[in-house]
Design a protein around this motif. Sequence first.
Motif, PDB file in Angstrom:
ATOM      1  N   LYS A 133      -0.275   1.818  -8.416  1.00 41.57           N
ATOM      2  CA  LYS A 133       0.251   0.811  -7.492  1.00 41.57           C
ATOM      3  C   LYS A 133       1.759   0.987  -7.315  1.00 41.57           C
ATOM      4  O   LYS A 133       2.273   0.869  -6.202  1.00 41.57           O
ATOM      5  N   ALA A 134       2.455   1.311  -8.385  1.00 47.73           N
ATOM      6  CA  ALA A 134       3.895   1.560  -8.290  1.00 47.73           C
ATOM      7  C   ALA A 134       4.169   2.797  -7.424  1.00 47.73           C
ATOM      8  O   ALA A 134       5.096   2.795  -6.601  1.00 47.73           O
ATOM      9  N   LEU A 135       3.359   3.828  -7.598  1.00 46.83           N
ATOM     10  CA  LEU A 135       3.508   5.031  -6.791  1.00 46.83           C
ATOM     11  C   LEU A 135       3.286   4.727  -5.313  1.00 46.83           C
ATOM     12  O   LEU A 135       4.086   5.130  -4.454  1.00 46.83           O
ATOM     13  N   ALA A 136       2.242   4.001  -4.996  1.00 47.31           N
ATOM     14  CA  ALA A 136       1.948   3.642  -3.604  1.00 47.31           C
ATOM     15  C   ALA A 136       3.035   2.739  -3.032  1.00 47.31           C
ATOM     16  O   ALA A 136       3.393   2.858  -1.857  1.00 47.31           O
ATOM     17  N   THR A 142       5.479  -1.770   0.691  1.00 43.18           N
ATOM     18  CA  THR A 142       4.905  -3.110   0.654  1.00 43.18           C
ATOM     19  C   THR A 142       3.801  -3.173  -0.400  1.00 43.18           C
ATOM     20  O   THR A 142       2.935  -2.310  -0.443  1.00 43.18           O
ATOM     21  N   PRO A 143       3.826  -4.209  -1.228  1.00 47.00           N
ATOM     22  CA  PRO A 143       2.828  -4.310  -2.294  1.00 47.00           C
ATOM     23  C   PRO A 143       1.392  -4.488  -1.772  1.00 47.00           C
ATOM     24  O   PRO A 143       0.442  -3.997  -2.385  1.00 47.00           O
ATOM     25  N   ASP A 144       1.237  -5.180  -0.654  1.00 50.57           N
ATOM     26  CA  ASP A 144      -0.113  -5.393  -0.119  1.00 50.57           C
ATOM     27  C   ASP A 144      -0.739  -4.078   0.336  1.00 50.57           C
ATOM     28  O   ASP A 144      -1.901  -3.794   0.026  1.00 50.57           O
ATOM     29  N   ASP A 145       0.014  -3.286   1.080  1.00 55.09           N
ATOM     30  CA  ASP A 145      -0.485  -1.987   1.518  1.00 55.09           C
ATOM     31  C   ASP A 145      -0.724  -1.074   0.309  1.00 55.09           C
ATOM     32  O   ASP A 145      -1.687  -0.314   0.279  1.00 55.09           O
ATOM     33  N   MET A 148      -4.140   0.963  -0.778  1.00 57.84           N
ATOM     34  CA  MET A 148      -4.208   2.412  -0.973  1.00 57.84           C
ATOM     35  C   MET A 148      -4.770   2.745  -2.348  1.00 57.84           C
ATOM     36  O   MET A 148      -5.565   3.670  -2.498  1.00 57.84           O
ATOM     37  N   VAL A 149      -4.377   1.977  -3.359  1.00 59.44           N
ATOM     38  CA  VAL A 149      -4.906   2.191  -4.713  1.00 59.44           C
ATOM     39  C   VAL A 149      -6.403   1.900  -4.738  1.00 59.44           C
ATOM     40  O   VAL A 149      -7.180   2.636  -5.343  1.00 59.44           O
ATOM     41  N   GLN A 150      -6.799   0.853  -4.044  1.00 60.65           N
ATOM     42  CA  GLN A 150      -8.225   0.510  -3.982  1.00 60.65           C
ATOM     43  C   GLN A 150      -9.026   1.639  -3.325  1.00 60.65           C
ATOM     44  O   GLN A 150     -10.098   2.004  -3.797  1.00 60.65           O
ATOM     45  N   ILE A 178      -3.432   9.536   0.419  1.00 60.13           N
ATOM     46  CA  ILE A 178      -3.890   8.361   1.167  1.00 60.13           C
ATOM     47  C   ILE A 178      -2.694   7.639   1.785  1.00 60.13           C
ATOM     48  O   ILE A 178      -2.756   7.192   2.937  1.00 60.13           O
ATOM     49  N   CYS A 179      -1.602   7.543   1.049  1.00 58.04           N
ATOM     50  CA  CYS A 179      -0.389   6.907   1.583  1.00 58.04           C
ATOM     51  C   CYS A 179       0.169   7.700   2.761  1.00 58.04           C
ATOM     52  O   CYS A 179       0.562   7.119   3.781  1.00 58.04           O
ATOM     53  N   VAL A 180       0.212   9.008   2.637  1.00 58.31           N
ATOM     54  CA  VAL A 180       0.716   9.843   3.725  1.00 58.31           C
ATOM     55  C   VAL A 180      -0.175   9.696   4.951  1.00 58.31           C
ATOM     56  O   VAL A 180       0.309   9.549   6.077  1.00 58.31           O
ATOM     57  N   ASP A 181      -1.489   9.710   4.753  1.00 57.67           N
ATOM     58  CA  ASP A 181      -2.416   9.519   5.872  1.00 57.67           C
ATOM     59  C   ASP A 181      -2.179   8.161   6.542  1.00 57.67           C
ATOM     60  O   ASP A 181      -2.179   8.052   7.764  1.00 57.67           O
ATOM     61  N   HIS A 182      -1.992   7.137   5.735  1.00 57.99           N
ATOM     62  CA  HIS A 182      -1.749   5.793   6.258  1.00 57.99           C
ATOM     63  C   HIS A 182      -0.464   5.760   7.089  1.00 57.99           C
ATOM     64  O   HIS A 182      -0.425   5.179   8.174  1.00 57.99           O
ATOM     65  N   MET A 183       0.577   6.389   6.566  1.00 60.94           N
ATOM     66  CA  MET A 183       1.854   6.418   7.279  1.00 60.94           C
ATOM     67  C   MET A 183       1.719   7.183   8.591  1.00 60.94           C
ATOM     68  O   MET A 183       2.304   6.789   9.604  1.00 60.94           O
ATOM     69  N   ARG A 184       0.970   8.256   8.592  1.00 61.33           N
ATOM     70  CA  ARG A 184       0.777   9.024   9.830  1.00 61.33           C
ATOM     71  C   ARG A 184       0.000   8.222  10.859  1.00 61.33           C
ATOM     72  O   ARG A 184       0.309   8.259  12.048  1.00 61.33           O
TER      73      ARG A 184
END
Length: 157
Positions: free
Chosen positions: A18-21, A27-30, A34-36, A64-70
């Motif tokens: 979660k800290a990495l994401a 944002t903690p919610d996003d 991503m962790v989920q 997953i974070c990179v995909d989300h950002m894209r």
Amino acid sequence: MTAEEFEKEAFALRPELKALASRWLGTPDDAEDMVQDAMLKLWAMCADLRSPIAPLARVLVRNICVDHMRRHHYTLSIDTTDVPDLSHGAADAECIDRMMAVVDSLPTAQQIVLRLRHIDGMSMADIAKLTGGTEVSVRKVLSRARKAVREQYLHKM
């Protein structure tokens, strides 16, 4: 890996992931989402996993974070405090002369690639054909040239 082993490792890894994401997304919610998603993918591979799963989990979260950002076209604001404001009377010709002096001080390969790309407007593929290199090498040379120009230009201010 058994379900109990997975559950134990996943529970221990969750705060780190979660800290990495959060570092990636801000944002903690996003980050929690991503962790989920990563945990869900890991759970689907549970039978094939071996301990430790932390390295794989970190890579999954990052991807997953990179995909989300894209997908959401996140952009970062660029801090312009170190870039001079040229609208307050600085002569454009003087600025161009300084910039060209910086470009002239670059190594020959960087000068050529920078001029072909930005002055002549050539594509990476065309520059690669012309110079006899690959597109990847042209991109590297261009990146290094841009970085050197920026550093030298701001250093001379």
